[in-house]
Motif scaffolding. Structure first.
Motif, mmCIF file in Angstrom:
data_model
loop_
_atom_site.group_PDB
_atom_site.id
_atom_site.type_symbol
_atom_site.label_atom_id
_atom_site.label_comp_id
_atom_site.label_asym_id
_atom_site.label_seq_id
_atom_site.Cartn_x
_atom_site.Cartn_y
_atom_site.Cartn_z
ATOM 1 N N SER A 66 3.353 -7.316 -0.784
ATOM 2 C CA SER A 66 2.475 -6.409 -1.522
ATOM 3 C C SER A 66 1.372 -5.865 -0.619
ATOM 4 O O SER A 66 0.970 -4.708 -0.730
ATOM 5 C CB SER A 66 1.867 -7.123 -2.731
ATOM 6 N N THR A 83 2.556 -2.732 -6.633
ATOM 7 C CA THR A 83 1.990 -3.481 -5.508
ATOM 8 C C THR A 83 0.945 -4.483 -5.988
ATOM 9 O O THR A 83 0.938 -5.649 -5.585
ATOM 10 C CB THR A 83 1.353 -2.495 -4.502
ATOM 11 N N ALA A 127 2.916 -3.105 1.476
ATOM 12 C CA ALA A 127 3.095 -1.907 0.660
ATOM 13 C C ALA A 127 1.757 -1.214 0.408
ATOM 14 O O ALA A 127 1.641 0.012 0.499
ATOM 15 C CB ALA A 127 3.764 -2.275 -0.659
ATOM 16 N N ALA A 128 0.729 -2.006 0.093
ATOM 17 C CA ALA A 128 -0.595 -1.434 -0.155
ATOM 18 C C ALA A 128 -1.147 -0.770 1.098
ATOM 19 O O ALA A 128 -1.790 0.284 1.036
ATOM 20 C CB ALA A 128 -1.549 -2.523 -0.643
ATOM 21 N N VAL A 159 -4.513 -5.516 -1.247
ATOM 22 C CA VAL A 159 -4.040 -5.401 -2.627
ATOM 23 C C VAL A 159 -5.199 -5.044 -3.555
ATOM 24 O O VAL A 159 -5.049 -4.233 -4.476
ATOM 25 C CB VAL A 159 -3.360 -6.708 -3.075
#
Length: 310
Positions: free
Chosen positions: A290, A134, A293-294, A98
């Motif tokens: 997150s 994110t 997603a990152a 992140v």
């Protein structure tokens, strides 16, 4: 098989965090960093010799910077593990993906130069909505996790846990840079072990051995699995990336590293009787989501990126 290798690597790193928490009863972070470094040097040197991989490098400065920032991350993480619930400390360290996303957003904005477009209007920098969302989701997860678990003396440990994730992101970007110029990952990990041993030795010399005579050589044996589990975990993760033949396979492998948070939560509850309430579990889920997603966005921007280290 690459998925199994990644899950095994995550399990080994989570198990290493358990050993760190147990060993912290007798040793401080500097001593554990020293132990991990020395054991890693021996293990990785033997492995490099067996594989015929040269450890000589033309980029000592880049390795020195990677090792320095990596040691800061490692020492901060070990301190957080010793003074916080295990699941919280491990999750904060996994925030590194992140933070990489946050750096990408900030870097794009800083590098933007106002240039007139074809119609004469000034083109604005891309909003990068997915990356921004994110980052915000990851920070929301941190708030949920730290609010119920950090209080009083745990506040400093929480800040160091966050620091471990931030500095791990910087270290990972340097690992990517070393990978791009052709440095083998085994060589990079070896010099990180050297840096850990040197930094740990300086820290131990400055503070002295913790506890005086409170530990015995039987206690010192706990330092052995810290280095071995870390080296084996890194090798498993590296093998997982190496055997992923497609972009989709690489994404699956990269995201399975977050199974380490699940293993750490299991250890935290079962072995240390830590209590995680609904907000804590929700924050953990947000950070995992997150982070995944990152990782997906990062893999699109930097294909064939090397494995992370925890």
């Amino acid at each position: 098989m690459q998925a199994l290798w990644m899950v095994l690597g995550a399990f080994l790193f989570a198990t290493m965090s358990v050993v760190v928490k147990v060993a912290s009863e007798w040793f401080n972070s500097g001593e554990m960093v020293l132990g991990r470094g020395l054991i890693g040097i021996v293990f990785l040197w033997l492995l490099a010799r067996n594989r015929g991989t040269s450890l000589a490098t033309k980029y000592p400065g880049m390795h020195a910077w990677r090792s320095t920032i990596g040691v800061v991350s490692l020492g901060a993480w070990f301190y957080a593990i010793a003074h916080m619930p295990l699941a919280t400390a491990v999750t904060l360290n996994y925030m590194s993906s992140v933070w990489v996303a946050a750096f990408l957003v900030g870097g794009a904005l800083l590098a933007w130069v106002p240039v007139p477009g074809r119609d004469g209007r000034i083109e604005r920098p891309p909003l990068q909505g997915p990356l921004v969302m994110t980052v915000l989701a990851g920070f929301a997860g941190v708030v949920l996790m730290l609010k119920p678990t950090v209080g009083g003396g745990d506040g400093f440990a929480g800040m160091l846990g966050l620091l471990s994730g931030v500095t791990a992101a910087f270290a990972y970007m340097q690992v990517v840079a070393l990978s791009r110029i052709g440095e083998p990952e085994l060589r990079t990990v070896f010099y990180f072990a050297v840096g850990s041993a040197v930094a740990g030795a300086f820290a131990t010399a400055a503070t002295g051995f913790s506890g005086g005579s409170s530990w015995t050589w039987q206690h010192a044996l706990w330092l052995l699995p810290i280095g071995l589990l870390a080296a084996l975990g890194q090798l498993c993760m590296t093998r997982a990336y190496a055997t992923a033949k497609t972009q989709a396979g690489t994404l699956v492998v990269a995201n399975l590293q977050y199974s380490g948070i699940v293993f750490a939560a299991f250890y935290s509850v079962v072995l240390f009787d830590d209590r995680i309430d609904a907000a804590g579990w929700g924050g953990m889920a947000l950070i995992i989501a997150s982070g995944i997603a990152a990782t997906v966005l990062r893999q699109r921007a930097v294909p064939k990126a090397p494995a992370e280290e925890h």
